[in-house]
Design a protein around this motif. Structure first.
Motif, PDB file in Angstrom:
ATOM      1  N   ALA A 204      58.064  59.145   8.046  1.00 16.89           N
ATOM      2  CA  ALA A 204      57.429  60.445   8.321  1.00 16.89           C
ATOM      3  C   ALA A 204      55.961  60.282   8.687  1.00 16.89           C
ATOM      4  CB  ALA A 204      57.557  61.357   7.100  1.00 16.89           C
TER       5      ALA A 204
ATOM      6  N   GLY B  57      61.717  64.652  -4.627  1.00 18.18           N
ATOM      7  CA  GLY B  57      61.175  65.489  -3.559  1.00 18.18           C
ATOM      8  C   GLY B  57      61.953  65.333  -2.267  1.00 18.18           C
ATOM      9  N   VAL B  58      62.111  64.110  -1.792  1.00 20.10           N
ATOM     10  CA  VAL B  58      62.826  63.872  -0.538  1.00 20.10           C
ATOM     11  C   VAL B  58      64.317  64.155  -0.729  1.00 20.10           C
ATOM     12  CG1 VAL B  58      63.420  62.167   1.227  1.00 20.10           C
ATOM     13  CG2 VAL B  58      61.123  62.134   0.201  1.00 20.10           C
TER      14      VAL B  58
ATOM     15  N   ALA C 114      63.292  55.339   8.131  1.00 24.58           N
ATOM     16  CA  ALA C 114      62.818  56.710   8.411  1.00 24.58           C
ATOM     17  C   ALA C 114      61.351  56.757   8.006  1.00 24.58           C
ATOM     18  CB  ALA C 114      63.622  57.728   7.614  1.00 24.58           C
TER      19      ALA C 114
ATOM     20  N   SER D 110      67.609  63.642  -6.577  1.00 24.20           N
ATOM     21  CA  SER D 110      66.958  64.712  -7.354  1.00 24.20           C
ATOM     22  C   SER D 110      65.459  64.801  -7.135  1.00 24.20           C
ATOM     23  CB  SER D 110      67.239  64.504  -8.849  1.00 24.20           C
ATOM     24  OG  SER D 110      66.779  63.224  -9.245  1.00 24.20           O
TER      25      SER D 110
ATOM     26  N   GLN E 234      53.530  63.501 -11.101  1.00 29.09           N
ATOM     27  CA  GLN E 234      54.380  63.054  -9.985  1.00 29.09           C
ATOM     28  C   GLN E 234      54.539  61.546 -10.021  1.00 29.09           C
ATOM     29  OE1 GLN E 234      54.950  61.463  -7.060  1.00 29.09           O
ATOM     30  NE2 GLN E 234      56.743  62.726  -6.635  1.00 29.09           N
TER      31      GLN E 234
ATOM     32  N   TYR F 264      73.064  57.126 -11.825  1.00 32.25           N
ATOM     33  CA  TYR F 264      72.681  55.733 -11.532  1.00 32.25           C
ATOM     34  C   TYR F 264      72.509  54.887 -12.783  1.00 32.25           C
ATOM     35  CZ  TYR F 264      67.713  56.902 -12.483  1.00 32.25           C
ATOM     36  OH  TYR F 264      66.546  57.305 -13.063  1.00 32.25           O
TER      37      TYR F 264
ATOM     38  N   HIS G 264      59.755  61.004 -12.166  1.00 30.25           N
ATOM     39  CA  HIS G 264      61.001  61.668 -12.586  1.00 30.25           C
ATOM     40  C   HIS G 264      60.984  63.169 -12.365  1.00 30.25           C
ATOM     41  CE1 HIS G 264      62.708  57.998 -14.124  1.00 30.25           C
ATOM     42  NE2 HIS G 264      61.545  57.731 -14.692  1.00 30.25           N
TER      43      HIS G 264
HETATM   44  N1  LIG Z   1      59.440  56.674   4.624  1.00 34.43           N
HETATM   45  C1  LIG Z   1      58.665  57.749   4.476  1.00 34.43           C
HETATM   46  O1  LIG Z   1      58.108  58.289   5.453  1.00 34.43           O
HETATM   47  C2  LIG Z   1      58.519  58.340   3.107  1.00 34.43           C
HETATM   48  C3  LIG Z   1      58.046  59.651   2.952  1.00 34.43           C
HETATM   49  C4  LIG Z   1      58.011  60.196   1.666  1.00 34.43           C
HETATM   50  C5  LIG Z   1      58.384  59.406   0.572  1.00 34.43           C
HETATM   51  N2  LIG Z   1      58.775  58.131   0.765  1.00 34.43           N
HETATM   52  C6  LIG Z   1      59.181  57.279  -0.358  1.00 34.43           C
HETATM   53  O2  LIG Z   1      60.416  57.765  -0.835  1.00 34.43           O
HETATM   54  C7  LIG Z   1      60.502  57.553  -2.238  1.00 34.43           C
HETATM   55  C8  LIG Z   1      60.841  58.850  -2.933  1.00 34.43           C
HETATM   56  O3  LIG Z   1      59.866  59.835  -2.660  1.00 34.43           O
HETATM   57  P1  LIG Z   1      60.001  61.250  -3.388  1.00 34.43           P
HETATM   58  O4  LIG Z   1      58.896  62.114  -2.894  1.00 34.43           O
HETATM   59  O5  LIG Z   1      61.386  61.744  -3.312  1.00 34.43           O
HETATM   60  O6  LIG Z   1      59.692  60.798  -4.890  1.00 34.43           O
HETATM   61  P2  LIG Z   1      60.006  61.522  -6.235  1.00 34.43           P
HETATM   62  O7  LIG Z   1      60.021  63.003  -6.035  1.00 34.43           O
HETATM   63  O8  LIG Z   1      59.045  60.967  -7.228  1.00 34.43           O
HETATM   64  O9  LIG Z   1      61.482  61.036  -6.590  1.00 34.43           O
HETATM   65  C9  LIG Z   1      61.751  60.713  -7.880  1.00 34.43           C
HETATM   66  C10 LIG Z   1      63.243  60.862  -8.106  1.00 34.43           C
HETATM   67  O10 LIG Z   1      63.878  59.606  -7.938  1.00 34.43           O
HETATM   68  C11 LIG Z   1      64.882  59.504  -8.926  1.00 34.43           C
HETATM   69  N3  LIG Z   1      65.154  58.089  -9.253  1.00 34.43           N
HETATM   70  C12 LIG Z   1      64.330  57.213  -9.845  1.00 34.43           C
HETATM   71  N4  LIG Z   1      64.936  56.003  -9.960  1.00 34.43           N
HETATM   72  C13 LIG Z   1      66.152  56.144  -9.401  1.00 34.43           C
HETATM   73  C14 LIG Z   1      67.247  55.254  -9.169  1.00 34.43           C
HETATM   74  N5  LIG Z   1      67.212  53.972  -9.572  1.00 34.43           N
HETATM   75  N6  LIG Z   1      68.344  55.732  -8.544  1.00 34.43           N
HETATM   76  C15 LIG Z   1      68.412  57.014  -8.129  1.00 34.43           C
HETATM   77  N7  LIG Z   1      67.403  57.913  -8.324  1.00 34.43           N
HETATM   78  C16 LIG Z   1      66.297  57.478  -8.943  1.00 34.43           C
HETATM   79  C17 LIG Z   1      64.335  60.273 -10.092  1.00 34.43           C
HETATM   80  O11 LIG Z   1      65.399  60.778 -10.820  1.00 34.43           O
HETATM   81  P3  LIG Z   1      65.447  60.581 -12.417  1.00 34.43           P
HETATM   82  O12 LIG Z   1      64.380  61.475 -12.995  1.00 34.43           O
HETATM   83  O13 LIG Z   1      66.803  60.999 -12.779  1.00 34.43           O
HETATM   84  O14 LIG Z   1      65.160  59.122 -12.685  1.00 34.43           O
HETATM   85  C18 LIG Z   1      63.493  61.380  -9.488  1.00 34.43           C
HETATM   86  O15 LIG Z   1      64.191  62.610  -9.419  1.00 34.43           O
HETATM   87  C19 LIG Z   1      59.166  56.922  -2.637  1.00 34.43           C
HETATM   88  O16 LIG Z   1      59.332  55.514  -2.643  1.00 34.43           O
HETATM   89  C20 LIG Z   1      58.233  57.315  -1.521  1.00 34.43           C
HETATM   90  O17 LIG Z   1      57.144  56.427  -1.381  1.00 34.43           O
HETATM   91  C21 LIG Z   1      58.860  57.585   2.000  1.00 34.43           C
END
Ligand SMILES: NC(=O)c1ccc[n+]([C@@H]2O[C@H](COP(=O)([O-])OP(=O)(O)OC[C@H]3O[C@@H](n4cnc5c(N)ncnc54)[C@H](OP(=O)(O)O)[C@@H]3O)[C@@H](O)[C@H]2O)c1
Length: 330
Positions: A273, A161-162, A271, A159, A315, A200, A319
């Protein structure tokens, strides 16, 4: 021009709206009038200087003070001018891009290789939601996970950003998608193409007895040995992110998962980016997916430019369903 400048690490309130010189495009660069930006975990890690361990990396954010003085890696806007040697863009073009920094400003000068044509059917705000999150999702699903039509894929953190991009991209590639998210976001994740959804907070996806060809671990919380229970014999775990912490997370989660992954028969791969060398190609592929209707950015909230610190704080709470975007008035 106005920009949010970061002089020292701390809370999002350290971002100070400041008058700074408008950048001049150097050779190979493009001057972009930024019309919208969006907030990623990368940005608030930069602002807070966490995890501390990242500051020790020579190419990292800076040991005592931030090296990046204007954060912001996602932009959508208009080309104002180009530096010498740039033939791929001209003044007036609508573009979007994935930068290292500089997006929390009215103008940014950026190497032409980091930009692509903005999807014609998106507003600037929607387009600014795309770069970091969707490039990460595309790399994870297509390039690292190598998802094939008909395969079963689980998106842990569906749910965010990614995750909201990953679910749509995996569906577009013909995958059968299971999304893991909180119960309030189950209908959103289904609407993006997930075939089934796991809450979850109620269930551990690694203990359901289901097996997937590809698991995208965006939210973290499980190591490779646990996720292995949910992988097919030749399955792939794609590590994207993990729980944030002050000292070492999510770095320790990512690297311990990769290290343990080397000991199991399934593939465990990262992965990345930020380090991706073909960002514009990814952006162009995403433009195609957006324009053919396969992918639509999910925008949770829009903030005005002056409220970037509030957008970052929201952000950072972790959540947001979908993306947090910021409008920069013309
Ligand atoms: N490798 C890369 O190049 C790269 C690039 C971008 C981001 N990232 C990393 O990827 C992660 C996510 O980034 P994002 O931009 O998607 O962040 P985000 O938008 O803040 O994602 C938050 C989401 O994660 C959910 N969540 C929280 N705890 C959870 C759990 N235990 N199980 C399942 N879902 C859960 C939340 O849902 P609920 O509200 O329901 O809790 C919320 O919708 C971060 O750690 C970020 O640093 C890595």
């Amino acid at each position: 021009m106005k920009a949010f400048v970061l002089r020292s690490y701390g809370s999002p309130d350290r971002l100070t709206l400041t008058d700074v010189d408008e950048p001049v495009p150097a050779a190979g660069e493009v001057l972009v009038r930024v019309r919208a930006t969006s907030v990623n975990p990368y940005d608030w890690h930069t602002v807070s200087g966490t995890p501390y361990v990242a500051r020790l990396i020579p190419a990292g954010p800076g040991l005592r003070a931030p090296k990046l003085t204007i954060p912001g890696c996602d932009v959508a806007g208009d080309v104002v001018a180009v530096g010498s040697g740039v033939s791929s863009f001209r003044a007036g073009d609508e573009v979007f891009g994935l930068l290292r920094d500089g997006g929390f400003a009215e103008y940014v000068s950026v190497h032409a290789d980091l930009l692509a044509r903005k999807p014609a059917n998106l507003s600037y705000e929607q387009a600014a939601a795309v770069p970091m999150a969707a490039v990460t999702a595309l790399l994870a699903v297509r390039d690292v996970g190598r998802l094939e039509k008909g395969q079963r894929v689980l998106v842990n953190g569906a749910s965010g950003g990614v995750g909201t991009f990953a679910v749509q991209i995996a569906s577009a590639l013909g995958g059968q998608v299971t999304g893991v998210c909180g119960a309030p976001n189950a209908s959103l994740v289904r609407s993006l193409g997930a075939y089934s959804v796991i809450d979850y907070r109620a269930e551990d996806f690694t203990r359901r007895g289901e097996r997937y060809d590809v698991v995208l671990d965006i939210a973290g919380g499980h190591g490779a040995l646990a996720v292995r229970r949910a992988l097919t014999r030749h399955g792939t775990l794609v590590v994207v992110g993990g729980p944030a912490g002050r000292f070492a997370q999510p770095v320790t989660h990512v690297f311990s998962t990769l290290a343990v992954g080397a000991l199991i028969p399934q593939q465990v791969r990262l992965a990345d980016a930020v380090g991706c060398a073909h960002k514009p190609k990814c952006l162009t592929a995403l433009t195609d997916l957006v324009e053919n209707g396969s992918v639509t950015p999910v925008v949770d909230r829009e903030y005005p430019f002056a409220e970037i610190p509030a957008a970052v704080r929201y952000q950072m709470a972790g959540h947001a369903p979908g993306k947090v975007v910021v409008t920069i008035p013309g």
